[in-house]
Design an enzyme around this catalytic site. Structure first.
Site, PDB file in Angstrom:
ATOM      1  N   ARG A  39       0.815  -1.224   0.000  1.00 31.50           N
ATOM      2  CA  ARG A  39       0.000   0.000   0.000  1.00 31.50           C
ATOM      3  C   ARG A  39       0.845   1.269   0.000  1.00 31.50           C
ATOM      4  O   ARG A  39       0.516   2.249  -0.666  1.00 31.50           O
ATOM      5  CB  ARG A  39      -0.911   0.023   1.237  1.00 31.50           C
ATOM      6  CG  ARG A  39      -2.108  -0.885   1.139  1.00 31.50           C
ATOM      7  CD  ARG A  39      -3.056  -0.634   2.299  1.00 31.50           C
ATOM      8  NE  ARG A  39      -2.393  -0.764   3.593  1.00 31.50           N
ATOM      9  CZ  ARG A  39      -2.965  -0.466   4.749  1.00 31.50           C
ATOM     10  NH1 ARG A  39      -4.201   0.011   4.765  1.00 31.50           N
ATOM     11  NH2 ARG A  39      -2.303  -0.624   5.884  1.00 31.50           N
ATOM     12  N   SER A 142       2.776 -17.933   5.919  1.00 28.75           N
ATOM     13  CA  SER A 142       1.873 -18.207   7.022  1.00 28.75           C
ATOM     14  C   SER A 142       2.582 -17.791   8.307  1.00 28.75           C
ATOM     15  O   SER A 142       3.065 -16.676   8.412  1.00 28.75           O
ATOM     16  CB  SER A 142       1.469 -19.681   7.033  1.00 28.75           C
ATOM     17  OG  SER A 142       0.582 -19.962   8.092  1.00 28.75           O
ATOM     18  N   TYR A 156      -5.791 -13.868  13.992  1.00 29.43           N
ATOM     19  CA  TYR A 156      -4.670 -14.112  13.071  1.00 29.43           C
ATOM     20  C   TYR A 156      -4.550 -15.589  12.702  1.00 29.43           C
ATOM     21  O   TYR A 156      -4.205 -15.931  11.566  1.00 29.43           O
ATOM     22  CB  TYR A 156      -3.396 -13.632  13.766  1.00 29.43           C
ATOM     23  CG  TYR A 156      -2.127 -13.643  12.962  1.00 29.43           C
ATOM     24  CD1 TYR A 156      -1.974 -12.860  11.828  1.00 29.43           C
ATOM     25  CD2 TYR A 156      -1.034 -14.411  13.380  1.00 29.43           C
ATOM     26  CE1 TYR A 156      -0.779 -12.843  11.119  1.00 29.43           C
ATOM     27  CE2 TYR A 156       0.161 -14.398  12.677  1.00 29.43           C
ATOM     28  CZ  TYR A 156       0.291 -13.615  11.555  1.00 29.43           C
ATOM     29  OH  TYR A 156       1.478 -13.600  10.864  1.00 29.43           O
ATOM     30  N   LYS A 160      -4.223 -17.748   8.820  1.00 29.28           N
ATOM     31  CA  LYS A 160      -2.919 -18.358   8.596  1.00 29.28           C
ATOM     32  C   LYS A 160      -3.027 -19.879   8.500  1.00 29.28           C
ATOM     33  O   LYS A 160      -2.288 -20.515   7.726  1.00 29.28           O
ATOM     34  CB  LYS A 160      -1.941 -17.952   9.707  1.00 29.28           C
ATOM     35  CG  LYS A 160      -1.556 -16.480   9.658  1.00 29.28           C
ATOM     36  CD  LYS A 160      -0.883 -16.119   8.333  1.00 29.28           C
ATOM     37  CE  LYS A 160      -0.363 -14.689   8.327  1.00 29.28           C
ATOM     38  NZ  LYS A 160       0.311 -14.345   7.054  1.00 29.28           N
TER      39      LYS A 160
END
Length: 272
Positions: A39, A142, A156, A160
């Site tokens: 970004r 991951s 999270y 993952k």
């Protein structure tokens, strides 16, 4: 089947900082051209300048894209396909974590984690996999939290874990094209993202982190390059995380008991 990093173009997401930045630099030093996606335009420009200094002659393109936005990813992939007919590989490295107690994490944080940590990788890979040449590479970053749950990382862990399932499936589907699929599972790594995580970590999670060795982004990138070059599917980065992966696979109840013991000790210290 082991992928050989050589001349050709690799797409790297999350390339503006941390592990992604280090991987991009290491790829360029081994002769790769790069399309870097993240970004932050300013941070991408700094990475581009760094790579041009250490690996002169390499092509480096930067693309600012919000990897939580499906339409933005589709537009980015469309533009990449206009400029490139063949890719050597796709390195899905973008990630986001906001640790906290499950009951206290806002629901929209779970949405964001799924979009950035899982769906972002799905959409990039879906959009560009057709360009990956025979003998190419597709990887996903991951985490240790991707193969075993860890206190404080409820938002999270799910995405993952999902990445590893996706990678296992693609590993089978890509055999016909001789494309190597690998998963990088770093432990705690000294990155700007890790520093942000520390701001919201529960006491127990911070205590668990203290017992683990913090790796540098450069060290993780080196393990990634080595693992890919050896044809590894699951790339762990140090002795401790490799041992946990194997132990969790054959004796998960023992790992749970060890983790529970560490958490209870931390809670007792906190009360004291």
């Amino acid at each position: 089947m082991a992928h050989k990093i050589q001349n050709g173009t690799y797409v790297v997401t999350g390339a503006s900082r941390g592990i992604g930045r280090s991987i991009a630099r290491d790829l360029a030093l081994r002769g790769a051209d790069l399309v870097l996606i993240a970004r932050d335009k300013k941070a991408l420009a700094a990475v581009e300048q760094e790579i041009r200094m250490v690996a002169p002659g390499r092509s480096v393109e930067t693309v600012s894209c919000d990897l939580s936005d499906r339409k933005a990813i589709e537009e980015t992939c469309s533009n990449i396909k206009k400029r490139h007919r063949i890719l050597r590989g796709i390195i899905n490295n973008a990630g986001y974590a906001r640790p906290g107690y499950f009951a206290e994490i806002p629901a929209d944080e779970f949405d964001k984690a799924v979009r950035v940590d899982y769906l972002g990788a799905v959409y990039v890979t879906h959009g560009l996999q057709g360009l990956v040449a025979e003998g190419g590479l597709i990887t996903f970053t991951s985490s240790v939290v991707g193969y075993m749950g860890v206190f404080g990382y409820s938002s999270y862990a799910g995405p993952k874990f999902a990445l590893i399932g996706l990678a296992e499936t693609l590993r089978q589907e890509m055999l016909a094209r001789q494309i190597q699929v690998s998963v990088l599972c770093p432990p705690d790594t000294e990155t700007p993202g890790y520093a942000t995580e520390n701001e919201t970590k529960p006491y127990e999670t911070a205590s668990l982190s203290e017992s683990a060795k913090l790796m540098s982004a450069d060290a993780v990138a080196a393990k990634f390059i080595k693992g890919v070059s050896k044809g590894k599917f699951m790339i762990t980065c140090n002795f401790e995380s490799g041992m946990l992966y194997r132990l969790h696979g054959i004796w998960p109840s023992l790992v749970f008991s060890i983790m529970t013991g560490m958490i209870k000790k931390a809670q007792k210290r906190r009360k004291a």
